[in-house]
Design a protein around this motif. Sequence first.
Motif, short mmCIF file in Angstrom:
data_model
loop_
_atom_site.label_atom_id
_atom_site.label_comp_id
_atom_site.label_asym_id
_atom_site.label_seq_id
_atom_site.Cartn_x
_atom_site.Cartn_y
_atom_site.Cartn_z
N LYS A 61 38.40 -3.89 49.18
CA LYS A 61 37.06 -3.85 49.74
C LYS A 61 36.20 -4.83 48.96
O LYS A 61 36.21 -4.83 47.72
N ILE A 62 35.47 -5.67 49.66
CA ILE A 62 34.55 -6.60 49.01
C ILE A 62 33.33 -5.81 48.55
O ILE A 62 32.66 -5.15 49.36
N MET A 63 33.04 -5.85 47.25
CA MET A 63 31.95 -5.07 46.68
C MET A 63 30.68 -5.91 46.49
O MET A 63 29.59 -5.40 46.67
N ALA A 64 30.86 -7.18 46.10
CA ALA A 64 29.70 -8.04 45.85
C ALA A 64 30.14 -9.50 45.88
O ALA A 64 31.25 -9.82 45.46
N ILE A 65 29.24 -10.34 46.36
CA ILE A 65 29.50 -11.78 46.44
C ILE A 65 28.37 -12.51 45.73
O ILE A 65 27.20 -12.28 46.03
N GLY A 66 28.73 -13.40 44.81
CA GLY A 66 27.73 -14.18 44.09
C GLY A 66 27.29 -13.48 42.82
O GLY A 66 27.32 -12.25 42.70
N MET A 67 26.89 -14.27 41.86
CA MET A 67 26.51 -13.76 40.54
C MET A 67 25.40 -12.72 40.59
O MET A 67 25.53 -11.66 39.98
N PRO A 68 24.28 -12.96 41.30
CA PRO A 68 23.21 -11.94 41.30
C PRO A 68 23.67 -10.60 41.88
O PRO A 68 23.37 -9.54 41.33
N GLU A 69 24.42 -10.65 42.97
CA GLU A 69 24.89 -9.42 43.61
C GLU A 69 25.90 -8.70 42.71
O GLU A 69 25.88 -7.47 42.61
N ILE A 70 26.77 -9.45 42.06
CA ILE A 70 27.76 -8.83 41.16
C ILE A 70 27.06 -8.22 39.96
O ILE A 70 27.38 -7.09 39.55
N LYS A 71 26.10 -8.92 39.38
CA LYS A 71 25.33 -8.38 38.24
C LYS A 71 24.64 -7.09 38.64
O LYS A 71 24.67 -6.10 37.90
N ASN A 72 24.04 -7.06 39.81
CA ASN A 72 23.38 -5.85 40.30
C ASN A 72 24.39 -4.72 40.47
O ASN A 72 24.12 -3.56 40.12
N HIS A 73 25.55 -5.02 41.00
CA HIS A 73 26.60 -4.01 41.18
C HIS A 73 27.04 -3.44 39.83
O HIS A 73 27.20 -2.23 39.69
N ILE A 74 27.23 -4.31 38.84
CA ILE A 74 27.63 -3.85 37.51
C ILE A 74 26.54 -2.95 36.92
O ILE A 74 26.85 -1.90 36.34
N ASP A 75 25.28 -3.35 37.06
CA ASP A 75 24.18 -2.53 36.56
C ASP A 75 24.19 -1.15 37.22
O ASP A 75 23.96 -0.14 36.56
N ASN A 76 24.46 -1.11 38.53
CA ASN A 76 24.51 0.17 39.24
C ASN A 76 25.69 1.03 38.78
O ASN A 76 25.56 2.24 38.68
N ILE A 77 26.82 0.39 38.50
CA ILE A 77 27.98 1.14 37.97
C ILE A 77 27.59 1.77 36.64
O ILE A 77 27.83 2.97 36.42
N ASN A 78 26.99 1.01 35.75
CA ASN A 78 26.62 1.50 34.44
C ASN A 78 25.57 2.60 34.53
O ASN A 78 25.63 3.59 33.81
N THR A 79 24.61 2.46 35.43
CA THR A 79 23.57 3.48 35.61
C THR A 79 24.19 4.78 36.13
O THR A 79 23.87 5.86 35.65
N ASN A 80 25.06 4.67 37.12
CA ASN A 80 25.70 5.86 37.69
C ASN A 80 26.57 6.57 36.67
O ASN A 80 26.64 7.80 36.66
#
Length: 84
Positions: A61-80
Amino acid sequence: MSYIVLSKKRCLPCRNLHDLLQAMELDWPVIWHHDDPSFFDKLGIMSVPTLIKEVGENEYKIMAIGMPEIKNHIDNINTNEEEE
């Protein structure tokens, strides 16, 4: 289920992502376009860096494309993870 980074060698955002992952001590595997272009084609990947997640045997499954979107996804993983 693990995350996988799709990358190309001559991609500045990809290099920035690799630096970020190293700084965050995230040891996610990387699939390089020059090593397996058919994998990118199979998933319809047209842009890198891309973050995918293995959701089953040979299913992704594609989770994020591009540096800003991937950074945001990582931040959300860490927050959760902190909330649990």
